[in-house]
Design a protein around this motif. Structure first.
Motif, mmCIF file in Angstrom:
data_model
loop_
_atom_site.group_PDB
_atom_site.id
_atom_site.type_symbol
_atom_site.label_atom_id
_atom_site.label_comp_id
_atom_site.label_asym_id
_atom_site.label_seq_id
_atom_site.Cartn_x
_atom_site.Cartn_y
_atom_site.Cartn_z
ATOM 1 N N THR A 1 -12.607 32.112 16.402
ATOM 2 C CA THR A 1 -12.313 33.775 16.848
ATOM 3 C C THR A 1 -12.112 33.422 14.932
ATOM 4 N N LEU A 2 -12.010 32.406 14.440
ATOM 5 C CA LEU A 2 -11.707 32.320 12.818
ATOM 6 C C LEU A 2 -13.487 32.912 12.300
ATOM 7 N N THR A 3 -13.185 33.745 11.040
ATOM 8 C CA THR A 3 -14.617 34.397 11.117
ATOM 9 C C THR A 3 -15.745 33.279 9.984
ATOM 10 N N SER A 4 -16.883 33.077 10.191
ATOM 11 C CA SER A 4 -17.695 33.163 9.404
ATOM 12 C C SER A 4 -17.389 32.261 8.061
ATOM 13 N N VAL A 5 -17.228 33.446 7.777
ATOM 14 C CA VAL A 5 -16.851 34.087 5.766
ATOM 15 C C VAL A 5 -15.544 32.883 5.555
ATOM 16 N N PHE A 6 -14.835 33.411 5.943
ATOM 17 C CA PHE A 6 -13.667 31.779 5.906
ATOM 18 C C PHE A 6 -13.851 30.512 5.966
ATOM 19 N N LEU B 1 -2.564 21.931 9.491
ATOM 20 C CA LEU B 1 -0.795 22.110 9.079
ATOM 21 C C LEU B 1 -1.039 24.177 7.800
ATOM 22 N N ALA B 2 -2.021 24.065 7.185
ATOM 23 C CA ALA B 2 -2.101 25.470 6.925
ATOM 24 C C ALA B 2 -2.456 26.529 7.678
ATOM 25 N N ALA C 1 3.427 26.783 0.904
ATOM 26 C CA ALA C 1 2.294 26.171 1.126
ATOM 27 C C ALA C 1 0.991 26.524 1.746
ATOM 28 N N ALA C 2 2.151 26.647 3.036
ATOM 29 C CA ALA C 2 0.276 27.481 3.873
ATOM 30 C C ALA C 2 -0.369 28.511 2.999
ATOM 31 N N LEU C 3 -0.104 29.250 2.884
ATOM 32 C CA LEU C 3 -0.151 30.712 2.318
ATOM 33 C C LEU C 3 -0.846 30.677 0.652
ATOM 34 N N GLN C 4 -0.482 29.346 0.408
ATOM 35 C CA GLN C 4 -0.975 29.337 -0.944
ATOM 36 C C GLN C 4 -2.482 28.204 -1.221
ATOM 37 N N TYR C 5 -2.283 27.430 0.285
ATOM 38 C CA TYR C 5 -3.661 27.334 0.750
ATOM 39 C C TYR C 5 -4.877 28.343 1.175
ATOM 40 N N ILE C 6 -4.450 29.167 1.852
ATOM 41 C CA ILE C 6 -5.076 30.544 2.373
ATOM 42 C C ILE C 6 -5.800 31.241 2.185
ATOM 43 N N PHE C 7 -4.571 31.544 0.694
ATOM 44 C CA PHE C 7 -4.882 32.013 -0.600
ATOM 45 C C PHE C 7 -5.717 32.122 -1.170
ATOM 46 N N LYS C 8 -5.971 30.313 -1.671
ATOM 47 C CA LYS C 8 -6.911 29.718 -2.698
ATOM 48 C C LYS C 8 -8.177 30.146 -2.645
ATOM 49 N N LEU C 9 -8.486 30.555 -0.785
ATOM 50 C CA LEU C 9 -9.702 30.433 -0.541
ATOM 51 C C LEU C 9 -10.083 31.925 0.318
ATOM 52 N N SER D 1 7.068 39.243 0.440
ATOM 53 C CA SER D 1 7.107 40.254 1.405
ATOM 54 C C SER D 1 7.600 39.696 2.698
ATOM 55 N N GLY D 2 7.334 38.889 3.032
ATOM 56 C CA GLY D 2 7.652 37.707 4.404
ATOM 57 C C GLY D 2 6.424 38.470 5.610
ATOM 58 N N GLN D 3 5.342 38.840 4.939
ATOM 59 C CA GLN D 3 4.527 39.225 6.230
ATOM 60 C C GLN D 3 2.713 38.735 5.800
ATOM 61 N N GLY D 4 2.968 37.520 5.140
ATOM 62 C CA GLY D 4 2.018 36.685 3.900
ATOM 63 C C GLY D 4 1.043 36.443 5.639
ATOM 64 N N ASP D 5 1.802 35.830 6.909
ATOM 65 C CA ASP D 5 1.156 34.958 7.870
ATOM 66 C C ASP D 5 0.517 36.598 8.611
#
Length: 454
Positions: free
Chosen positions: A305-310, A335-336, A344-352, A414-418
Motif C-alpha cells: 500500500t505504499l503510494t507510487s509517488v513515494f 531499516l527506514a 536516522a529513519a526519519l532523516q531517510y524518509i524526510f529526504k524523500l 514531536s515524537g510523532q514522526g512515524d
C-alpha cells in the motif's frame, strides 16, 4: 601597551633635551618601533633565542604513504604491540574470580533482600588486596556512582562486580575492534566491519545453522544496520566509540546464548531467522530473478500500500543500477520503514518527502504526497478524506517552530514522526491512523473477553 610605549619614549625625550636630533620623522618612528618590539618581546618572554619553540610537544604525525611499505609495516607492528600490551592490562577470568571471592569475603551485614552489600572501608580493603589491575575500579568516584539509598551507606557487591565486568568487556571489545582498524584512526570502514563480523560468526552458536553460501548476505545485512544508524552523513566509516556506545553490538553478541528464546531471536535484527526473513522477502519481491528490484517489484513490499509517488522518490534519490535497486539499497529502505520512530529513519524518509531540497515540508509538499493517498482510497472504493483536515492534524501533532514549515528536527522533537510519515506515504498507515479509536476500542474489548474467559 601604552605603558611600554611611554618607557620606550623616555630615553628619546632625554636625548632631545641635550642634543639636537637631525633625524627624519620616519627614522625616529623606525627606532621607536624597534625599541618597543625589543622591550615588549623581552617582557612577554618571547623570541626564539631561548628556544621556547623546542618545548612545544609534537602533535602531528604524518601517516605513511601507500608506497612507504616499510613505514606502514612498522606502524602496523607498533599498533599490534600496543594493543597486546593494553590487552594484558585487563583482568582475566582467574583474576575476576579472585575479585569476586574477595568481595564476597568482605561483605557487610545486613543483606538487602538477597543482595550482599559492602561498606566503603571494606571496599578500600578489597582494593588493596585485589592487585594493581583493579586499582582504577576502587575509587571514591566509582563507589559514589553505585551508591543509592542504602541506610548504611553501602553498595551492592553484585552491582559493583557487574560494573567491573562491563568495563572489562568494553575494553576487550575496543581492542578487538581496533585490530580491524586498518587506518589506525579510531574508525572502521565498511570492509573492516565486514571482516570483523565474518570472523565473529563461528563464535555465535545461534548462527550455527547458517549455510556458508549465505555468509556474505548475512554480513551485508548485519553491517547495513551499523552504517544506516551510525553513519548518517554516509561518510563510509564509523567511529569505534559509537559502535561501543550503541546497543547493536550487544544484540549481535547476544547470539552467543545457546538458550536464546524464539521471541528474542525474532526481534533481533542480527539473528538467523531475522536475516533469512529479510533476504527471503527480497527474493520474493524479485519476480524476474535478476537479483535486483524494479519499482513495480518493490511496490508489493509489506502490505503493498505504499503510494507510487513515494516509490518514485525512492528511485530518484536512492542508489540504483539502470533504474533497479540492489540488496544493500533495499536494506536501507527496510531499516527506514521498520524503524520510523528513529531519527536516522526519519532523516531517510524526510529526504524523500523534501522534493525541492528546501530543508522543510510546506503545505504544497504535504498536499503532493497526500493526493496519492486520496487516489488510492478512490481505487478501493473509499470516500477520500479532505486534505485540509489532514493538514491541520499534522501541524497540530508536530507543532513546528514555524507554523507554515515542518523541519526534520520538528518531526524528531514531536515524537510523532512515524505517524506523520505513515499518513503521507502508506495507505495502510493512514487507515490505521484514521481508525485508531475504533482499533483501540476493539483491542480493549478483546482484552476484556480474554480476562472473562480466564
Amino acid at each position: 601597551l601604552h605603558i611600554w610605549a611611554w618607557r620606550v619614549k623616555r630615553p628619546l625625550l632625554k636625548k632631545r633635551l641635550f642634543f639636537k636630533d637631525n633625524r627624519s620623522e620616519e627614522e625616529k618612528k623606525a627606532e621607536e618601533t624597534e625599541l618597543f618590539t625589543k622591550y615588549y618581546t623581552e617582557w612577554k618572554g618571547g623570541g626564539d633565542a631561548d628556544g621556547t619553540f623546542r618545548h612545544i610537544p609534537r602533535f602531528y604525525y604524518r601517516l605513511p604513504a601507500e608506497d612507504e611499505v616499510l613505514l606502514q609495516k612498522l606502524r602496523e607492528e607498533s599498533r599490534a604491540v600496543f594493543l597486546q600490551r593494553k590487552s594484558r592490562e585487563l583482568l582475566d577470568n582467574e583474576e575476576l574470580q579472585n575479585l569476586w571471592f574477595l568481595l564476597d569475603k568482605h561483605q557487610v551485614p545486613p543483606t538487602t533482600g538477597d543482595e550482599a552489600m559492602i561498606s566503603y572501608e571494606s571496599f578500600l580493603k578489597v582494593g588493596e588486596k585485589a592487585g594493581a589491575k583493579c586499582k582504577l575500579f576502587f575509587t571514591a568516584r566509582v563507589y559514589a556512582k553505585l551508591l543509592h539509598n542504602d541506610p548504611y551507606g553501602r553498595i551492592s557487591i553484585m552491582q559493583f562486580f557487574n560494573y567491573v565486568m562491563r568495563k572489562v568487556w568494553l575494553h576487550q571489545t575496543r581492542i578487538g575492534l581496533s585490530l580491524y582498524d586498518v587506518a589506525g584512526q579510531g574508525y572502521l570502514r565498511e570492509s573492516d566491519l565486514e571482516n570483523y563480523i565474518l570472523e565473529l560468526i563461528p563464535t555465535l552458536p545461534q548462527l550455527d545453522g547458517l549455510e556458508k553460501s549465505f555468509y556474505s548476505f548475512y554480513v551485508c545485512t548485519a553491517v547495513r544496520k551499523f552504517f544506516f544508524f551510525l553513519d548518517p552523513l554516509r561518510t563510509g566509516k564509523i567511529k569505534i566509540q559509537d559502535i561501543l556506545a550503541c546497543s547493536f553490538l550487544d544484540d549481535l553478541l547476544e547470539l552467543r546464548d545457546e538458550d536464546l528464546s524464539k521471541e528474542s531471536q525474532e526481534s533481533n535484527w542480527f539473528s538467523a531467522p531475522s536475516a533469512l526473513r529479510v533476504y527471503g522477502q527480497y527474493l520474493n519481491l524479485d519476480k524476474d530473478h535478476n537479483g535486483m528490484l524494479s519499482k513495480e517489484e518493490l511496490s508489493r513490499y509489506g502490505t503493498g500500500t505504499l503510494t507510487s509517488v513515494f516509490l518514485d522518490r525512492v528511485y530518484q534519490e536512492c542508489l540504483t543500477y539502470d533504474g533497479e535497486m540492489d540488496y544493500k539499497t533495499y536494506l536501507d529502505f527496510v531499516l527506514a520503514l521498520e524503524n520510523r520512530k528513529e531519527p536516522a529513519a526519519l532523516q531517510y524518509i524526510f529526504k524523500l518527502l523534501d522534493m525541492e531540497n528546501k530543508g522543510y515540508l510546506n503545505v504544497f509538499a504535504l498536499n503532493f504526497f497526500f493526493r496519492a493517498i486520496q487516489e488510492q482510497m478512490k481505487i478501493h472504493g473509499q470516500e477520500p478524506v479532505s486534505f485540509q483536515d489532514v493538514k491541520d492534524e499534522i501541524f497540530d501533532m508536530v507543532k513546528p517552530k514555524d507554523p507554515y514549515k515542518i523541519t526534520l528536527q520538528d518531526l524528531v522533537n514531536s515524537g510523532q514522526g512515524d505517524t506523520v510519515t505513515s499518513i503521507l506515504i502508506d495507505l495502510n498507515g493512514f487507515w490505521t491512523y484514521e481508525n485508531r479509536e475504533v482499533l483501540v476500542t476493539n483491542d480493549g474489548e478483546n482484552a476484556s473477553a480474554d480476562l472473562e474467559d480466564t
